[in-house]
Design a protein around this motif. Structure first.
Motif, PDB file in Angstrom:
ATOM      1  N   PHE A  82      29.798  99.262  13.717  1.00  0.00           N
ATOM      2  CA  PHE A  82      29.324  98.194  14.586  1.00  0.00           C
ATOM      3  C   PHE A  82      28.059  97.556  13.999  1.00  0.00           C
ATOM      4  N   TRP A  83      27.202  98.374  13.430  1.00  0.00           N
ATOM      5  CA  TRP A  83      25.970  97.864  12.825  1.00  0.00           C
ATOM      6  C   TRP A  83      26.293  96.953  11.656  1.00  0.00           C
ATOM      7  N   VAL A  84      27.193  97.392  10.778  1.00  0.00           N
ATOM      8  CA  VAL A  84      27.550  96.585   9.606  1.00  0.00           C
ATOM      9  C   VAL A  84      28.144  95.251  10.040  1.00  0.00           C
ATOM     10  N   SER A  85      29.051  95.292  11.019  1.00  0.00           N
ATOM     11  CA  SER A  85      29.673  94.050  11.480  1.00  0.00           C
ATOM     12  C   SER A  85      28.645  93.110  12.076  1.00  0.00           C
ATOM     13  N   ARG A  86      27.768  93.642  12.913  1.00  0.00           N
ATOM     14  CA  ARG A  86      26.774  92.783  13.558  1.00  0.00           C
ATOM     15  C   ARG A  86      25.822  92.174  12.539  1.00  0.00           C
ATOM     16  N   GLN A  87      25.359  92.981  11.591  1.00  0.00           N
ATOM     17  CA  GLN A  87      24.431  92.455  10.593  1.00  0.00           C
ATOM     18  C   GLN A  87      25.094  91.345   9.779  1.00  0.00           C
ATOM     19  N   SER A  88      26.354  91.537   9.413  1.00  0.00           N
ATOM     20  CA  SER A  88      27.050  90.538   8.604  1.00  0.00           C
ATOM     21  C   SER A  88      27.303  89.258   9.392  1.00  0.00           C
ATOM     22  N   LEU A  89      27.703  89.407  10.659  1.00  0.00           N
ATOM     23  CA  LEU A  89      28.025  88.238  11.472  1.00  0.00           C
ATOM     24  C   LEU A  89      26.785  87.451  11.877  1.00  0.00           C
ATOM     25  N   GLU A  90      25.662  88.152  12.062  1.00  0.00           N
ATOM     26  CA  GLU A  90      24.449  87.499  12.531  1.00  0.00           C
ATOM     27  C   GLU A  90      23.498  87.098  11.398  1.00  0.00           C
ATOM     28  N   ALA A  91      23.878  87.387  10.164  1.00  0.00           N
ATOM     29  CA  ALA A  91      22.987  87.128   9.028  1.00  0.00           C
ATOM     30  C   ALA A  91      22.699  85.639   8.880  1.00  0.00           C
ATOM     31  N   GLY A  92      21.457  85.333   8.567  1.00  0.00           N
ATOM     32  CA  GLY A  92      21.075  83.950   8.323  1.00  0.00           C
ATOM     33  C   GLY A  92      21.514  83.489   6.941  1.00  0.00           C
ATOM     34  N   ASN A  93      21.301  82.229   6.659  1.00  0.00           N
ATOM     35  CA  ASN A  93      21.741  81.656   5.385  1.00  0.00           C
ATOM     36  C   ASN A  93      21.039  82.278   4.186  1.00  0.00           C
ATOM     37  N   GLY A  94      19.841  82.815   4.401  1.00  0.00           N
ATOM     38  CA  GLY A  94      19.108  83.388   3.284  1.00  0.00           C
ATOM     39  C   GLY A  94      19.516  84.805   2.932  1.00  0.00           C
ATOM     40  N   MET A  95      20.364  85.426   3.756  1.00  0.00           N
ATOM     41  CA  MET A  95      20.781  86.808   3.512  1.00  0.00           C
ATOM     42  C   MET A  95      21.896  86.859   2.464  1.00  0.00           C
ATOM     43  N   LEU A  96      21.879  87.909   1.659  1.00  0.00           N
ATOM     44  CA  LEU A  96      22.961  88.182   0.720  1.00  0.00           C
ATOM     45  C   LEU A  96      23.897  89.194   1.376  1.00  0.00           C
ATOM     46  N   LYS A  97      25.211  88.963   1.285  1.00  0.00           N
ATOM     47  CA  LYS A  97      26.167  89.766   2.051  1.00  0.00           C
ATOM     48  C   LYS A  97      27.265  90.376   1.181  1.00  0.00           C
ATOM     49  N   PRO A  98      26.931  91.145   0.160  1.00  0.00           N
ATOM     50  CA  PRO A  98      27.995  91.769  -0.645  1.00  0.00           C
ATOM     51  C   PRO A  98      28.785  92.819   0.130  1.00  0.00           C
TER      52      PRO A  98
END
Length: 452
Positions: A82-98
């Protein structure tokens, strides 16, 4: 006290249920009798349990709201799906999401989608813009999917296909049809982490079977069938998530033979089919939808913004699944289905798939050597798809690396997110399409050094 509270929160100890005796709790927990007596006394004082002289102790708490987080062991949030999904979905444009599981937005067919939206806006049939859709879903889209499955060797008529709001909803509907709380379900170890989250919501007993480069370990698969008598097995049979492996024909036949012997049903998640450069065996095609249900969606190659998935199943199940569809979502979204059909049936989509495969191959070829320079080795080198399942240098804990990386705006997917028995401490899943920014490898190197 914490153990009893956890059982109540997880609904394994419903209101009015009898607690284990003091003697039994002493034996199972390995604590003294005085400790158990004191714990029960405190719970009595709080009104959480009640005592009936000569009978024992009983749960006196009301039925709590279902908390998915409380039903599993309290893991570090960096290894919680749940944490991984939330962080990825809520990440701003400046975040890197590998660590996320989707393509960058600029890789998607935006112009084709805009063209389809303009076309739908001119629809003469106003009901397509305003009315509820059919519970089964748009007939023309089901006919398209039927033809596409026939090309893969799977004979499924339009009346054997149910459209859903997503691939996840498709799996959820099948679980609603088949599972009762406490039923055992087999998954791959590692597997797509949302399988684990969804099964937790269904209060299923999740059993992980080690996954190999050609499919599940057959000896351990058969052992799990005998020991746990599972109702269901959920897997990706095309491009596996997270490993990128492909099911072999030999393993596929063995899995189906065991499924028949043990009356096991299989959900085959085919969401990555359009990334394949060469077709892998399909359990549903080999089985003819006898013990296998095919599910999929279009969020990975088309758009995650409009939600549309599907289920292909035997005639006997479709009517029951449709009832569950009505009960949980009432009807399909005709506008979304018209949009999906419009894009899929255009010649541009075929070209789009070819471009995606080429871009992924290029990104994979560029990412592998840069990871190896950091001492990160792929478990296998996939032939297609977006994922690399990688082993960190000895001694590094992927959760610790992910925690350090997050502080610098990098979202990683640690291995234990994908592992029911938490056996993947030293692994990370990388999405090569999200690994094109040079900053990633510098920040990843920094996070590994800080975690060592």
């Amino acid at each position: 006290m914490a153990a009893i509270r956890g059982q109540i929160a997880g609904r394994s100890l419903p209101p009015g249920a009898k607690l284990p005796s003091i003697r039994a709790t002493v034996e199972t927990m390995g604590v003294s009798k005085s400790t158990v007596v004191e714990a029960y006394d405190r719970l009595l004082a709080e009104g959480i349990i009640s005592s009936r002289p000569g009978s024992g102790f009983y749960n006196a708490a009301p039925l709590p709201p279902l908390s998915l987080a409380d039903m599993a062991p309290r893991l570090d949030r960096s290894i919680d799906p749940f944490w991984v999904s939330r962080q990825s979905l809520e990440a701003g444009n400046g975040m890197l999401k590998p660590g996320c599981g989707w393509l960058p937005s600029h890789w998607m067919p935006e112009e084709d989608i805009r063209r389809s939206l303009r076309s739908l806006a001119k629809m003469k049939d106003r009901t397509g813009l305003t009315d509820y859709g059919s519970p089964l879903g748009l007939t023309a889209l089901r006919q398209y999917l039927s033809r596409r499955m026939a090309e893969q060797g799977l004979q499924a008529g339009p009346d054997q296909i149910l459209l859903t709001e997503s691939g996840s909803q498709a799996i959820d509907l099948v679980c609603r049809l088949l599972l009762q709380p406490g039923d055992a379900v087999l998954v791959d170890d590692p597997c797509y982490f949302n399988f684990l989250a969804l099964l937790r919501a269904h209060q299923a007993k999740v059993v992980g079977v080690p996954y190999t480069a050609s499919g599940p370990d057959i000896a351990l698969f058969e052992q799990a069938l005998s020991e746990h008598r599972p109702r269901l097995y959920i897997t990706n049979s095309g491009l596996h998530n997270p490993t990128g492996a492909m099911l072999s024909a030999v393993t596929a036949h063995k899995v189906l033979k065991l499924a028949e012997q043990h009356d096991l049903f299989i959900i085959e998640d085919d969401i990555f089919a359009d990334f394949e450069t060469e077709p892998a065996p399909r359990l549903a095609a080999l089985d003819g939808l006898d013990h296998v249900v095919r599910v999929g969606s279009f969020s990975k190659t088309l758009s995650a913004s409009f939600r549309c998935g599907y289920i292909a199943s035997s005639h006997g199940w479709i009517d029951k699944l449709t009832d569950h569809r009505i009960a949980t979502g009432f009807s399909s979204s005709r506008l979304t289905e018209e949009l999906v059909l419009n894009v899929l049936s255009s010649g541009a989509y075929r070209k789009h798939k070819e471009i995606l495969r080429a871009r992924l191959a290029e990104a994979r070829a560029a990412t592998l050597p840069r990871l190896r320079m950091l001492g990160i080795e792929p478990w296998i080198e996939p032939r297609a798809g977006m994922f690399l399942w990688c082993r960190l240098p000895d001694g590094l804990d992927a959760a610790h690396v992910a925690r350090q990386a997050l502080a610098d705006g990098v979202i990683l997917a640690p291995g234990n997110v994908f592992s029911p028995p938490q056996t993947m401490t030293g692994f990370l899943r990388f999405n090569v399409a999200q690994c094109t920014d040079d900053r990633l490898f510098r920040l990843l190197d920094k996070a590994m050094r800080q975690a060592s």
